[in-house]
Write a protein that holds these residues in place. Structure first.
Motif, short mmCIF file in Angstrom:
data_model
loop_
_atom_site.label_atom_id
_atom_site.label_comp_id
_atom_site.label_asym_id
_atom_site.label_seq_id
_atom_site.Cartn_x
_atom_site.Cartn_y
_atom_site.Cartn_z
N LEU A 82 -1.74 8.35 -2.83
CA LEU A 82 -2.46 8.94 -3.76
C LEU A 82 -4.26 8.65 -3.26
O LEU A 82 -4.95 9.45 -3.45
CB LEU A 82 -2.35 8.32 -5.04
N HIS A 83 -4.22 7.51 -2.93
CA HIS A 83 -5.82 7.07 -2.56
C HIS A 83 -6.20 7.92 -1.16
O HIS A 83 -7.27 8.74 -1.22
CB HIS A 83 -6.07 5.64 -2.00
N PHE A 84 -5.41 8.48 -0.31
CA PHE A 84 -5.67 9.13 0.99
C PHE A 84 -5.93 10.51 0.42
O PHE A 84 -6.71 10.98 0.93
CB PHE A 84 -4.54 9.10 1.97
N SER A 117 -11.26 7.38 4.82
CA SER A 117 -10.31 6.75 3.87
C SER A 117 -9.49 5.42 4.09
O SER A 117 -8.99 4.82 3.26
CB SER A 117 -9.13 7.88 3.79
N PHE A 118 -9.40 5.30 5.30
CA PHE A 118 -8.83 4.03 5.77
C PHE A 118 -9.66 2.79 5.57
O PHE A 118 -10.69 2.69 5.30
CB PHE A 118 -8.43 3.92 7.05
N SER A 119 -8.77 1.48 5.14
CA SER A 119 -9.45 0.23 4.90
C SER A 119 -9.23 -0.57 6.33
O SER A 119 -8.02 -0.50 6.97
CB SER A 119 -8.94 -0.32 3.79
N VAL A 145 2.69 0.34 -3.45
CA VAL A 145 2.20 0.56 -2.02
C VAL A 145 2.52 1.80 -1.66
O VAL A 145 1.45 2.51 -1.09
CB VAL A 145 3.04 -0.31 -1.02
N ILE A 146 3.53 2.81 -1.57
CA ILE A 146 3.75 3.77 -1.10
C ILE A 146 2.77 4.87 -2.08
O ILE A 146 1.94 5.75 -1.51
CB ILE A 146 5.11 4.17 -1.18
N GLY A 147 3.00 4.96 -3.34
CA GLY A 147 2.03 5.67 -4.09
C GLY A 147 0.75 5.41 -3.90
O GLY A 147 -0.16 6.38 -4.13
N GLY A 148 0.17 4.08 -4.09
CA GLY A 148 -0.94 3.86 -3.97
C GLY A 148 -1.68 4.20 -2.77
O GLY A 148 -2.96 4.74 -2.61
N SER A 149 -1.14 4.17 -1.58
CA SER A 149 -1.80 4.36 -0.42
C SER A 149 -1.83 6.02 -0.14
O SER A 149 -2.78 6.66 0.24
CB SER A 149 -1.05 3.86 0.76
N MET A 190 -12.99 1.11 -6.69
CA MET A 190 -12.78 1.61 -8.05
C MET A 190 -11.58 2.54 -7.96
O MET A 190 -10.67 2.31 -8.79
CB MET A 190 -13.80 2.29 -8.66
N LEU A 191 -11.44 3.17 -7.09
CA LEU A 191 -10.22 4.41 -7.03
C LEU A 191 -9.11 3.25 -6.76
O LEU A 191 -7.86 3.69 -7.22
CB LEU A 191 -10.47 5.18 -5.99
N PHE A 192 -9.10 2.32 -5.72
CA PHE A 192 -7.85 1.47 -5.39
C PHE A 192 -7.65 0.85 -6.91
O PHE A 192 -6.39 0.55 -7.06
CB PHE A 192 -8.45 0.49 -4.42
N PHE A 193 -8.69 0.18 -7.53
CA PHE A 193 -8.31 -0.67 -8.68
C PHE A 193 -7.45 0.07 -9.75
O PHE A 193 -6.70 -0.40 -10.23
CB PHE A 193 -9.82 -1.26 -9.37
N PHE A 194 -8.06 1.45 -10.04
CA PHE A 194 -7.41 1.99 -11.14
C PHE A 194 -6.09 2.63 -10.84
O PHE A 194 -5.16 2.80 -11.52
CB PHE A 194 -8.26 3.26 -11.54
#
Length: 527
Positions: free
Chosen positions: A89-91, A121-123, A83-87, A287-291
């Motif tokens: 890094l995606h941002f 960048s937000f969903s 959650v922390i890393g994914g959000s 795709m970025l979220f998936f990987f």
């Protein structure tokens, strides 16, 4: 009367959009654009200019939305690497890639390019939560990861809004650091408010008056105040009841927010081109979220479902733009609406889509599995307790006196770890996760106790147990007779009424003290 016209158009177009399976807020944006177009036609003579009243309603909707986000802000829902890393890094990656691209392609300043990248960048919290709730996947592993990432994004958005507003706090702003000391008082107020209109009024008081107006008076963001007071109450047992009681009020006020954007002006060709290009970029976002999810050792299925839920643009991007880039509100509104038109149907087909793509996606999985996703085998377990809250724990402790082959399951990993430390044989599993049932091995199982707090989880568990060949005894408990009947219809052998069984247990204790003086109790059950 402009308010009557706004309400009529918002309801009509919202209902029309909802009838085709899309979020009504797309209809509210459309209603604003239609009203703006009618107002620009002298022959029709409809006045649809945004007023101070509509602007105030829109602001109240934003504050209530942030307050309800705060009510969900439990540390355990966001403190996990994925959650922390994914959000984060995606941002970071989105801003790093989008900012120079927007700067070069659109001939805007670096500041505008960066703020547009932030907004994109937000969903959408609203869309993702509704989609997951409709599919009964909010409590599934990928549902909890999605909601955790959305909460992190909301916090990032709030930080950006506070910086963009450029407010200078007064010396009285230091008082906010003492707000946690008010938690016992706020808890007592929440307990004393009951379940009716006083509960709603308390939420409005904290979100709009003490939080919103109070923070604004000391030079802080009113949005920050609403979020903080929601977060203070997040760990109260009735926090979700408060959130549900405010849901309709918040949604009504947010209608004003979307109407205000539409009425502000019709989209021009450049706005439509911007929205279409942003929609074409959506697959890259997904795709970025998936990987990133695979990077944190999630299975391909969980990564795919999480990414699909987050592949859209957010109403929070519009809120950020309303403060930092008001001239970009209309293009961003079209972008958000278009992303909803794409995302909503895809999410309804999420599981069939994964089934078709699984052969291509599974090879990307890490060989190491996430601890929440370890495969489940019951081994030689004879009795299974599903849901290790107070009721499930009491049943487990009573049975372990005479039954050695006993296992408990729970969907809360922190609770599972606590039970394991206390010596109970409890493992992680989510009754609402389809994959759990497909992978479950139960060769020696004789009986199952359904002790989850959620009625939907009990219904799903009873149905899935029977579907996958379990022929043993299933027993459950419920607070209400109609729910007990539904559990039995789903496949349980018996469903006892919780309060009736409590009375029976109390009477049994009395009989143990005075044997032979009273008749034996009879259980109240639905079967």
């Amino acid at each position: 009367m402009p308010e009557a016209i706004w309400i009529s158009f918002a309801f009509g177009l919202g209902l029309l959009i909802k009838s085709v399976g899309l979020p009504p807020l797309v209809g509210y944006l459309a209603a604003g654009f239609v009203l703006s177009g009618l107002a620009s036609s002298p022959s029709i003579g409809i006045s649809a200019e945004p007023t101070a009243v509509l602007a105030h309603i829109a602001h109240l909707g934003v504050l209530l939305m942030l307050f309800t986000v705060g009510l969900k802000l439990k540390l355990k829902s966001v403190i996990s690497p994925e959650v922390i890393g994914g959000s984060l890094l995606h941002f970071a990656i989105t801003c790093f890639v989008f900012t120079p691209g927007l700067y070069l392609l659109m001939d805007v300043s670096w500041y505008v390019a960066f703020m547009l990248a932030v907004a994109l960048s937000f969903s959408s919290t609203v869309l993702a939560a509704k989609v997951l709730e409709n599919k009964r996947e909010l409590r599934a592993f990928h549902g909890r990861v999605s909601i955790g990432i959305l909460i992190m994004q909301d916090l990032i958005a709030l930080l950006v809004m506070s910086l963009a507003a450029g407010q200078t706090p007064s010396e009285w702003a230091l008082i906010v650091f003492g707000l946690p000391l008010l938690r016992p008082l706020l808890y007592k107020l929440l307990d004393a408010s009951g379940h009716d209109e006083l509960l709603v009024l308390l939420g409005l008081l904290l979100a709009l008056v003490i939080g919103g107006l109070g923070f604004q008076s000391v030079g802080l963001s009113s949005e920050l105040g609403a979020l903080v007071f929601g977060a203070i109450l997040a760990n109260h047992p009735r926090s979700q009841e408060l959130a549900k009681s405010l849901w309709s009020v918040k949604e009504i006020f947010l209608v004003g927010f979307f109407l205000q954007i539409g009425i502000g002006g019709l989209p021009d060709t450049n706005a439509i081109i911007f929205a279409v290009v942003a929609a074409l970029v959506l697959p890259i976002k997904g795709m970025l979220f998936f990987f990133l999810m695979l990077l944190f050792r999630l299975r391909a299925r969980s990564g795919f479902l999480t990414a699909l839920a987050l592949t859209n643009y957010s109403e929070f991007g519009l809120i950020v733009a309303s403060i930092a880039l008001p001239e970009w509100l209309v293009p961003l509104a079209i972008t958000v609406a278009l992303s909803f038109l794409i995302s909503a149907p895809l999410n309804r087909l999420a599981h069939p889509l994964y089934d078709r793509l699984s052969n291509r996606l599974v090879p990307f999985e890490s060989k190491q599995r996430h601890p929440d996703e370890l495969p489940i085998s019951l081994g030689d377990t004879r009795v299974l307790v599903m849901g290790m809250g107070r009721t499930g724990t009491a049943a487990y402790d009573w049975l372990k006196i005479s039954e050695a082959r006993l296992m408990g399951l729970d969907s809360d990993l922190a609770k599972v770890m606590r039970h394991q430390k206390e010596g109970r044989n409890v493992v992680y599993a989510d009754a609402e996760d389809k994959t759990f049932w497909e992978a479950l091995h139960m060769p020696s199982l004789d009986a199952v106790i359904l002790a989850m707090s959620d009625i939907e989880a009990k219904l799903i568990a009873a149905k899935k147990l029977r579907k996958y060949g379990f022929t043993g005894y299933i027993v459950a408990h419920s607070m209400f007779e109609d729910e007990a009947r539904s559990i039995c219809e789903a496949g349980a052998d018996e469903a006892y009424l919780t309060m009736s069984e409590t009375g029976v247990a109390l009477a049994s204790h009395l009989l143990e003290r005075s044997p032979g003086t009273m008749p034996a109790p009879v259980s109240d059950k639905a079967s």
